[in-house]
Design an enzyme around this catalytic site. Structure first.
Site, PDB file in Angstrom:
ATOM      1  N   LYS A 283      -4.106   7.886   5.991  1.00 14.06           N
ATOM      2  CA  LYS A 283      -4.900   6.835   5.283  1.00 14.06           C
ATOM      3  C   LYS A 283      -5.918   7.554   4.161  1.00 14.06           C
ATOM      4  CE  LYS A 283      -5.392   2.943   8.502  1.00 14.06           C
ATOM      5  NZ  LYS A 283      -4.757   1.833   7.787  1.00 14.06           N
ATOM      6  N   ARG A 357       1.844  -2.835  15.332  1.00 13.75           N
ATOM      7  CA  ARG A 357       2.816  -3.642  15.661  1.00 13.75           C
ATOM      8  C   ARG A 357       3.891  -2.959  16.741  1.00 13.75           C
ATOM      9  NH1 ARG A 357       4.807  -4.052   9.474  1.00 13.75           N
ATOM     10  NH2 ARG A 357       2.650  -3.646   9.310  1.00 13.75           N
TER      11      ARG A 357
HETATM   12  N1  BES Z   1      -5.257  -1.113  11.238  1.00 11.32           N
HETATM   13  C1  BES Z   1      -4.619  -1.424  10.017  1.00 11.32           C
HETATM   14  C2  BES Z   1      -4.857  -2.653   9.088  1.00 11.32           C
HETATM   15  C3  BES Z   1      -6.162  -2.884   8.701  1.00 11.32           C
HETATM   16  C4  BES Z   1      -6.373  -2.745   7.328  1.00 11.32           C
HETATM   17  C5  BES Z   1      -7.209  -3.382   9.387  1.00 11.32           C
HETATM   18  C6  BES Z   1      -7.842  -3.100   6.826  1.00 11.32           C
HETATM   19  C7  BES Z   1      -8.459  -3.797   8.852  1.00 11.32           C
HETATM   20  C8  BES Z   1      -8.751  -3.437   7.396  1.00 11.32           C
HETATM   21  C9  BES Z   1      -3.101  -1.196  10.249  1.00 11.32           C
HETATM   22  O1  BES Z   1      -2.513  -0.623  11.413  1.00 11.32           O
HETATM   23  C10 BES Z   1      -2.412  -0.600   8.880  1.00 11.32           C
HETATM   24  O2  BES Z   1      -2.690   0.581   8.692  1.00 11.32           O
HETATM   25  N2  BES Z   1      -1.489  -1.425   8.334  1.00 11.32           N
HETATM   26  C11 BES Z   1      -0.747  -0.757   7.116  1.00 11.32           C
HETATM   27  C12 BES Z   1       0.546  -1.367   7.372  1.00 11.32           C
HETATM   28  C13 BES Z   1       1.434  -0.764   6.224  1.00 11.32           C
HETATM   29  C14 BES Z   1       1.545   0.679   6.449  1.00 11.32           C
HETATM   30  C15 BES Z   1       2.712  -1.516   6.275  1.00 11.32           C
HETATM   31  C16 BES Z   1      -1.596  -1.665   5.936  1.00 11.32           C
HETATM   32  O3  BES Z   1      -1.722  -2.687   6.065  1.00 11.32           O
HETATM   33  O4  BES Z   1      -1.685  -0.817   5.200  1.00 11.32           O
HETATM   34 MN    MN Z   2      -2.543   1.550  10.667  1.00 13.96          MN
END
Ligand code: BES
Ligand code: MN
Ligand code: ZN
Length: 503
Positions: A283, A357
């Protein structure tokens, strides 16, 4: 934070000696024949003067503190606005009490009394009003000071006295307070767990929290370690954990006080990522610290089972937490890797940041062993949820209309509202993989939906609801009873669902 003591007392506000006496008031109304009117007389009309001059109108969020100079036994009066009577909801009461507690603390008082709200929202009972007032008072005073060596935050308020002039109300008020204390202390527990940084709140620490909870009456605990997960074939959870030095945990708690023997349980599954760096699909640095709260779902199912036990609800409940830290590392999963999930289905991991997921797929597959009457998972799952819903709604998906309706109603009552999104099979084409049964990302468009659809493939045919709490999980600003930072939103919804189900 210490949870304040709350007691019910039969008595009149004008004769109550308290450090602060809280009176709630609806916008645009006179003093009527209530407590406030009697106090107004004792104060030679100062309250009606304040209303007439519009210095205090009773708008939602408004507070006004005045000293009584010995004209009534209470040292100070705190007027709190609730907004217009026709718009009054349980949440207006929560918010008013949240504002009240903050103002009481500012005034450096250690305890206060509050007159039972004279108006009840349409269709709501006195039990629900007392519960909401209790929740607002406890949650409005929330602060996380575990790592502060100054005492700038101010002392916790030790106690609140809930005043009623009618003896006949005591039983309902007491029951409402009992429920409100249980739901609010659960939300406080979740906020604390999410506030603790990931170097403290590791998977092992989560397991220790579960052990502490298993000491409650009626709760049993099983923790699967890495070896057992390997034997069972939890390839998805193990895959996510590979990049971290922290060993993963798979936690199962069971609470049973069901009236019927062999009752089919409610099963909760909570995403418990103690920190989400994204893994190899790293990230960006900005706001990454929020990802210490990526274990909110797990904390919530943990808090819910403790609350169910403390309330002695006549139900059977299983809480399941797949727990891991998502890190890049020499042994970490890489884009393109294929994992075999507990269900037997294979997943191509195109993005290691779509880890929630993955761990939930093993959690949901495991949940099926219990033949659930209702299966609910809760997760900070997608950034797309934040984009779609902003801060005020939880994303809801599900396969069973009755269960969805129950969750919707309990959420509304708890002031933690859900909004349904489509779970149409059409979206599955976005999840197709060239090399495995599916891939773990859905490409452009509908990110919250494709994540939910992915999960649906692991929920079997059980009545299932998925709650995406990425939207509500973290607040950018302080609100009446919601702090800046981790909110614990979802906790009271889950417990309210259990309460409503057992009534
Ligand atoms: N934990 C994150 C989602 C999240 C984002 C929670 C912001 C709270 C605030 C999750 O694991 C994630 O990183 N999701 C990705 C999925 C994508 C790679 C398909 C996302 O939403 O960017
Ligand atoms: Mn994630
Ligand atoms: Zn995550």
């Amino acid at each position: 934070m210490n949870i304040m003591q709350i007691e019910v007392k039969v008595g009149r506000a004008e004769s109550e000696s308290a450090e602060v006496l809280v009176l709630t008031h609806c916008e645009g109304e006179g003093l009527g024949k209530q407590d406030a009117a009697t106090i107004d007389k004792a104060l030679s009309g100062s309250l009606s003067e304040l209303l007439r001059s519009k210095e205090f109108e009773g708008k939602a969020g408004e507070t006004l503190l005045l000293h009584t100079h010995g004209r009534v036994p209470a040292k100070r009066l705190l007027l709190v606005g609730q907004g217009r009577r026709k718009d009054l909801t349980l949440d207006s009461i929560r918010q008013a009490m949240g504002q009240a507690v903050k103002r009481v603390r500012q005034a450096k008082a250690g305890s206060f009394a509050a007159a039972c709200p004279a108006v009840t929202p349409k269709g709501r009972s006195l039990i629900e009003v007392a519960q909401a007032a209790t929740e607002g008072a406890i949650l409005g005073g929330y602060q996380f000071t575990a790592y502060r060596s100054d005492d700038a935050a101010g002392k916790d308020i030790a106690g609140m006295t809930f005043l009623t002039s009618q003896k006949a109300q005591v039983r309902q008020l007491t029951e409402g307070i009992r429920r409100g204390v249980a739901t609010a202390e659960a939300a406080v527990f979740v906020r604390d767990l999410c506030n603790h940084p990931s170097n403290v709140m590791t998977p092992t620490r989560i397991a220790n929290e579960a052990k502490a909870i298993a000491k409650e009456e009626g709760i049993s605990l099983k923790i699967l370690e890495q070896k057992e997960m390997e034997q069972l074939g939890m390839g998805a959870l193990l895959g996510v954990a590979r990049g971290s030095h922290e060993p993963p945990k798979f936690i199962i708690l069971e609470y049973n006080r069901a009236r019927k023997k062999d009752e089919r349980p409610v099963v909760f599954v909570g995403k418990t990522i103690t920190f989400d760096t994204g893994g190899i699909s790293l990230k960006p640095a900005e706001n990454m610290e929020h990802m210490k709260a990526d274990m909110t779902g797990g904390a919530e199912v943990l808090a819910s089972i403790r609350a169910a036990a403390r309330l002695k609800l006549p139900i059977r409940l299983i809480s399941i937490l797949p727990v891991a830290e998502n890190m890049p590392g020499g042994r970490a999963m890489k884009p393109g890797d294929i994992v075999k999930t507990l269900s037997g289905k294979t997943v191509e991991v195109q993005n290691t940041d779509a880890e929630g997921r993955l761990i939930l797929s093993d959690g949901l597959a495991y949940a099926q062993r219990y033949n659930p009457a209702a299966l609910v998972d809760i997760a900070t799952l997608t950034g797309a949820c934040v984009v779609a819903l902003g801060q005020f709604a939880i994303g809801m998906f599900g396969t069973d209309d009755r269960l969805k309706e129950q969750v919707r109603k309990s959420g509304l009552k708890a002031g933690e509202r859900v909004w349904e999104m489509p779970l149409w099979e059409d979206y599955f084409e976005q999840l197709r993989s060239d090399v495995a049964d599916m891939r773990n990302i859905g490409g452009r468009g509908g990110g919250m939906i494709t994540a939910a659809l992915f999960l649906s493939k692991f929920a079997g045919d059980y009545p299932w609801v998925h709650l995406d709490i990425a939207s509500t999980d973290w607040s950018e600003r302080e609100r009446a009873y919601i702090p800046k930072g981790p909110t614990g939103i979802g906790t009271r919804l889950l417990i309210q669902y259990l309460i409503d189900r057992s009534l």
